[in-house]
Design a protein around this motif. Structure first.
Motif, PDB file in Angstrom:
ATOM      1  N   ARG A  34      18.575  39.004 -98.123  1.00  0.00           N
ATOM      2  CA  ARG A  34      17.392  38.145 -98.064  1.00  0.00           C
ATOM      3  C   ARG A  34      17.797  36.706 -97.723  1.00  0.00           C
ATOM      4  N   ALA A  35      18.877  36.246 -98.342  1.00  0.00           N
ATOM      5  CA  ALA A  35      19.371  34.897 -98.035  1.00  0.00           C
ATOM      6  C   ALA A  35      19.820  34.808 -96.586  1.00  0.00           C
ATOM      7  N   GLY A  36      20.411  35.893 -96.055  1.00  0.00           N
ATOM      8  CA  GLY A  36      20.829  35.906 -94.661  1.00  0.00           C
ATOM      9  C   GLY A  36      19.657  35.781 -93.709  1.00  0.00           C
ATOM     10  N   GLY A  37      18.552  36.478 -94.012  1.00  0.00           N
ATOM     11  CA  GLY A  37      17.352  36.368 -93.186  1.00  0.00           C
ATOM     12  C   GLY A  37      16.768  34.973 -93.206  1.00  0.00           C
TER      13      GLY A  37
ATOM     14  N   ARG B 243      16.633  41.674 -95.066  1.00  0.00           N
ATOM     15  CA  ARG B 243      16.852  40.740 -93.956  1.00  0.00           C
ATOM     16  C   ARG B 243      15.529  40.327 -93.324  1.00  0.00           C
ATOM     17  N   ARG B 244      14.687  41.329 -93.068  1.00  0.00           N
ATOM     18  CA  ARG B 244      13.376  41.032 -92.469  1.00  0.00           C
ATOM     19  C   ARG B 244      12.530  40.173 -93.395  1.00  0.00           C
ATOM     20  N   ASP B 245      12.437  40.550 -94.669  1.00  0.00           N
ATOM     21  CA  ASP B 245      11.586  39.810 -95.602  1.00  0.00           C
ATOM     22  C   ASP B 245      12.084  38.380 -95.792  1.00  0.00           C
ATOM     23  N   GLY B 246      13.405  38.214 -95.894  1.00  0.00           N
ATOM     24  CA  GLY B 246      13.941  36.871 -96.026  1.00  0.00           C
ATOM     25  C   GLY B 246      13.633  36.027 -94.797  1.00  0.00           C
ATOM     26  N   PHE B 247      13.715  36.640 -93.630  1.00  0.00           N
ATOM     27  CA  PHE B 247      13.419  35.930 -92.387  1.00  0.00           C
ATOM     28  C   PHE B 247      11.957  35.496 -92.344  1.00  0.00           C
TER      29      PHE B 247
ATOM     30  N   CYS C  25      17.640  39.435 -84.644  1.00  0.00           N
ATOM     31  CA  CYS C  25      17.911  40.868 -84.702  1.00  0.00           C
ATOM     32  C   CYS C  25      18.678  41.163 -85.995  1.00  0.00           C
ATOM     33  N   CYS C  26      18.274  42.198 -86.711  1.00  0.00           N
ATOM     34  CA  CYS C  26      18.831  42.456 -88.038  1.00  0.00           C
ATOM     35  C   CYS C  26      20.217  43.087 -88.014  1.00  0.00           C
ATOM     36  N   ASN C  27      20.793  43.296 -86.843  1.00  0.00           N
ATOM     37  CA  ASN C  27      22.239  43.553 -86.756  1.00  0.00           C
ATOM     38  C   ASN C  27      22.721  43.214 -85.345  1.00  0.00           C
ATOM     39  N   ASP C  28      24.024  43.099 -85.210  1.00  0.00           N
ATOM     40  CA  ASP C  28      24.597  42.672 -83.927  1.00  0.00           C
ATOM     41  C   ASP C  28      24.397  43.693 -82.821  1.00  0.00           C
ATOM     42  N   LEU C  29      24.440  44.992 -83.159  1.00  0.00           N
ATOM     43  CA  LEU C  29      24.281  46.013 -82.119  1.00  0.00           C
ATOM     44  C   LEU C  29      22.919  45.914 -81.443  1.00  0.00           C
ATOM     45  N   MET C  30      21.856  45.727 -82.233  1.00  0.00           N
ATOM     46  CA  MET C  30      20.522  45.573 -81.637  1.00  0.00           C
ATOM     47  C   MET C  30      20.446  44.279 -80.837  1.00  0.00           C
ATOM     48  N   ALA C  31      21.128  43.239 -81.307  1.00  0.00           N
ATOM     49  CA  ALA C  31      21.140  41.978 -80.562  1.00  0.00           C
ATOM     50  C   ALA C  31      21.785  42.165 -79.191  1.00  0.00           C
TER      51      ALA C  31
END
Length: 341
Positions: A169-172, A202-206, A247-253
């Motif tokens: 959550r903090a990361g988002g 990640r999504r909610d924190g963002f 993007c919530c991970n590097d692969l999707m980015a």
């Protein structure tokens, strides 16, 4: 195939007792002189003596084997994490077995039982998505396991199992703050499968980070943490008019960036992109990708330290320990600085 060298063979060659050889090779306290100890070690090395791990296990009640169950070994983050945990285990004298659950609850259940039956001293578990959604069954498996279990990465809010992970959550929120401070207002998000705790966090924190400055996302697309889902989301991102995407991970980015380029968009001039994991560069991809780093070395070290502590104590305590580590912003070249309106 030649016969295996035994302790008796080493003792006969060195001209000492079997007991003396056993004490020296197992590094146990003894009255053996330093000169004799060195002599025994030299003889053992010359004869290519290899300890009988089965016999040692019977004496120490330890197999010196640990297991790691991952949801998808093809995922760069899990592959990198497995390598770092293996390094930590080797430094502590343990070997690591890595098993792939395919993100299947049923396969994960079977692996826990099978690995425990093989006498591993502990199991690192990155829980399958189905297990994150149904923790009661996972708890039954963990409590039935005869060895310590440490949840890694995909933390579940429970008090019955040890766990080590990153504050998603903090990361988002960190990603949202950076994009807003960079001048972006039309911002989109590509999440992972929200049934998995990490993706939802990640999504909610963002979204919370955007809401703090009264910004609503122009698009929220659910992916599956794989490259293709990022690529496939590129049309929706372009249609939304977003100037920046989390993007919530590097692969999707990486997938999104490729899709945007195929549509004639430049990164970061037309669309800024920020990922999550900080793992792509280790494999030669995404050297310029701005991302939220998971401190994979720290994560591996903390998980292994917690596991070894549990193995050493084996005190039967029901008090589980959860270690939550902070993420970090890794600034590279895929986020443009816009002028403030």
């Amino acid at each position: 195939m030649g016969r295996r060298t035994t302790i008796k063979d080493v003792a006969a060659e060195a001209g000492v007792s079997v007991t003396a050889v056993s004490l020296v090779l197992n590094d146990r306290p003894s009255r053996v002189s330093e000169e004799t100890r060195r002599h025994i070690l030299d003889v053992a090395e010359r004869m290519n003596y290899v300890p009988n791990q089965v016999a040692r296990t019977l004496v120490t009640q330890r197999s010196m084997l640990l297991a790691l169950i991952v949801p998808d070994i093809q995922n760069l983050f899990f592959a990198g994490l497995a390598k770092r945990i293996e390094d930590e285990c080797q430094q502590a004298g343990y070997s690591l077995i890595v098993a792939n659950s395919g993100d299947s609850r049923q396969t994960e259940q079977r692996l826990i039982s099978r690995l425990a039956g093989r006498g591993v001293d502990g199991v690192f578990l990155i829980a399958a998505g189905e297990s994150c959604a149904d923790v009661d069954e996972l708890r039954s498996d963990v409590e039935a396991c005869p060895c310590p279990v440490v949840l890694v990465d995909r933390l579940i809010d429970v008090d019955w199992c040890d766990g080590v992970g990153i504050d998603n959550r903090a990361g988002g929120r960190l990603a949202a703050r950076f994009l807003v401070e960079s001048g972006h207002r039309r911002i989109a998000c590509i999440s992972g499968e929200t049934s998995v705790g990490n993706a939802a966090g990640r999504r909610d924190g963002f979204l919370e980070g955007l809401a703090e400055v009264a910004i609503s996302p122009v698009a929220v697309v659910e992916g599956d943490y794989r490259y293709d889902s990022g690529y496939e989301a590129s049309e929706a991102i372009v249609a939304s008019g977003a100037t920046a995407v989390f993007c919530c991970n590097d692969l999707m980015a990486l997938g999104l960036m490729q899709g945007l380029r195929h549509m004639g968009r430049s990164i970061p001039d037309d669309v800024s992109v920020i990922g999550y994991d900080g793992i792509a560069e280790r494999f030669g991809f995404g050297a310029m990708l701005t991302t939220i780093g998971q401190k994979i070395g720290w994560l591996s070290h903390e998980a292994t330290t917690l596991m070894l502590d549990r193995i050493d104590t084996q005190d039967g305590s029901d008090e589980a320990e959860t270690v939550v580590l902070p993420p970090e912003l890794i600034r590279r070249g895929t986020v443009a600085q816009l002028r403030r309106p």
